[in-house]
Write an enzyme that holds these catalytic residues in place. Structure first.
Site, PDB file in Angstrom:
ATOM      1  N   SER A 151       0.769  -1.027  -0.040  1.00 24.44           N
ATOM      2  CA  SER A 151       0.015   0.182   0.017  1.00 24.44           C
ATOM      3  C   SER A 151       0.921   1.389   0.132  1.00 24.44           C
ATOM      4  CB  SER A 151      -0.822  -0.035   1.087  1.00 24.44           C
ATOM      5  OG  SER A 151      -1.875  -1.257   1.340  1.00 24.44           O
TER       6      SER A 151
HETATM    7  N1  SAH Z   1      -1.279  -4.261   4.178  1.00 24.66           N
HETATM    8  C1  SAH Z   1      -0.324  -4.652   2.836  1.00 24.66           C
HETATM    9  C2  SAH Z   1      -1.427  -4.457   1.620  1.00 24.66           C
HETATM   10  C3  SAH Z   1      -1.534  -5.766   0.913  1.00 24.66           C
HETATM   11  S1  SAH Z   1      -2.510  -5.643  -0.560  1.00 24.66           S
HETATM   12  C4  SAH Z   1       0.843  -3.564   2.956  1.00 24.66           C
HETATM   13  O1  SAH Z   1       1.361  -3.365   3.892  1.00 24.66           O
HETATM   14  O2  SAH Z   1       0.948  -3.090   2.030  1.00 24.66           O
HETATM   15  C5  SAH Z   1      -3.960  -6.522   0.407  1.00 24.66           C
HETATM   16  C6  SAH Z   1      -3.781  -7.846   0.512  1.00 24.66           C
HETATM   17  O3  SAH Z   1      -5.085  -8.356   0.904  1.00 24.66           O
HETATM   18  C7  SAH Z   1      -3.280  -8.666  -0.736  1.00 24.66           C
HETATM   19  O4  SAH Z   1      -2.131  -9.402  -0.220  1.00 24.66           O
HETATM   20  C8  SAH Z   1      -4.404  -9.699  -0.917  1.00 24.66           C
HETATM   21  O5  SAH Z   1      -3.845 -11.125  -1.175  1.00 24.66           O
HETATM   22  C9  SAH Z   1      -4.989  -9.801   0.620  1.00 24.66           C
HETATM   23  N2  SAH Z   1      -6.399 -10.296   0.570  1.00 24.66           N
HETATM   24  C10 SAH Z   1      -7.495 -10.100  -0.217  1.00 24.66           C
HETATM   25  N3  SAH Z   1      -8.707 -10.808   0.066  1.00 24.66           N
HETATM   26  C11 SAH Z   1      -8.349 -11.390   1.514  1.00 24.66           C
HETATM   27  C12 SAH Z   1      -8.909 -12.159   2.200  1.00 24.66           C
HETATM   28  N4  SAH Z   1     -10.175 -12.447   2.043  1.00 24.66           N
HETATM   29  N5  SAH Z   1      -8.400 -12.584   3.340  1.00 24.66           N
HETATM   30  C13 SAH Z   1      -7.051 -12.082   3.760  1.00 24.66           C
HETATM   31  N6  SAH Z   1      -6.174 -11.380   2.807  1.00 24.66           N
HETATM   32  C14 SAH Z   1      -6.900 -10.826   1.718  1.00 24.66           C
END
Ligand code: SAH
Length: 230
Positions: free
Chosen positions: A77
């Site tokens: 993010s």
């Molecule tokens: N928090 C991260 C952002 C990652 S993007 C950061 O620090 O940058 C969002 C993430 O959510 C992705 O890795 C995706 O695989 C995950 N995601 C999507 N749906 C999800 C679900 N139902 N349960 C757990 N993770 C999920």
């Protein structure tokens, strides 16, 4: 926070001083310019070395205020979004050191590391096993005993660690899943992107009757919340 004394900090530092505090300070200045004021959040952003969470090929861009690819169609993010989410999560909390937070969507683990600087206990769930494992590797060198990573479908929350004071999501669904509301304490708060084509960062409070009272804040763009695991 300690930095990983082993390979990556040194390796990356030699490609241009990314381990230096100055580049991190510049990122934090940008986040501040965009309106984040909470000093606990800004300090946490200053403490977490974001370059340890991206591929070495992208490390030179780690302190730009932008999302970057982390593989599996997912992103780390944008720093502003991580900071804003943390700030909104903190608003409702009298003593964050006593609070338990659930993050849905660990990705590479960056936001989890930031949140674990501020909240007493952080549980972060990821549905893509390879990312869950990578987050574990990324976080190994940082001393965060109050952070627990879970592999699974976070749209069901994490029942065994509930109830939570705060739930934050890094992936957008069309609605806030019912499991999150059930696993939230009365007076607790959810900060989550909601919507598909157009998303809003929604802040929702669980009132004394167990109902969610919500307000939408700004327009955002997150990856979709998906069911099941991969
Ligand atoms: N928090 C991260 C952002 C990652 S993007 C950061 O620090 O940058 C969002 C993430 O959510 C992705 O890795 C995706 O695989 C995950 N995601 C999507 N749906 C999800 C679900 N139902 N349960 C757990 N993770 C999920």
């Amino acid at each position: 926070m300690q930095r990983n004394p082993a390979s990556r900090t040194n390796g990356v530092a030699s490609h241009g001083g990314l381990a230096s505090e100055r580049v991190r300070d510049r990122m934090v200045d940008r986040v501040k310019e965009l309106g984040v004021r909470d000093s606990r959040v800004l300090d946490a952003m200053r403490n977490v070395p974001r370059h340890l969470f991206v591929d070495e090929a992208l490390a030179s861009r780690a302190y730009e205020d932008t999302a970057l690819p982390i593989g599996h169609g997912q992103t780390i993010s944008q720093p502003y979004i991580v900071a804003r989410t943390a700030e909104l999560a903190l608003e409702a909390i009298a003593d964050p050191r006593q609070a338990r937070l659930l993050e849905v969507g660990t990705g590479c683990g960056y936001a989890a590391a930031v949140l674990a600087q501020v909240f007493g206990e952080v549980v972060s769930i990821e549905r893509v096993r390879a990312l869950h494992e990578r987050a574990r590797d990324n976080l190994r060198g940082l001393r965060l005993p109050n952070l627990r990573l879970v592999f699974g479908d976070g749209s069901r929350g994490v029942e065994q660690a509930a109830p939570f004071d705060v739930i934050v999501a890094a992936a957008a669904g069309d609605e806030i899943p019912r499991a999150w509301v059930q696993q939230l304490k009365i007076g607790g708060r959810i900060v989550a992107p909601v919507g598909s084509d157009e998303q809003k960062l929604v802040v929702a409070l669980k009132d004394d009757n167990g109902q969610l009272v919500r307000r939408g804040t700004e327009a955002v763009r997150f990856v979709p919340l998906r069911g099941g695991v991969a």
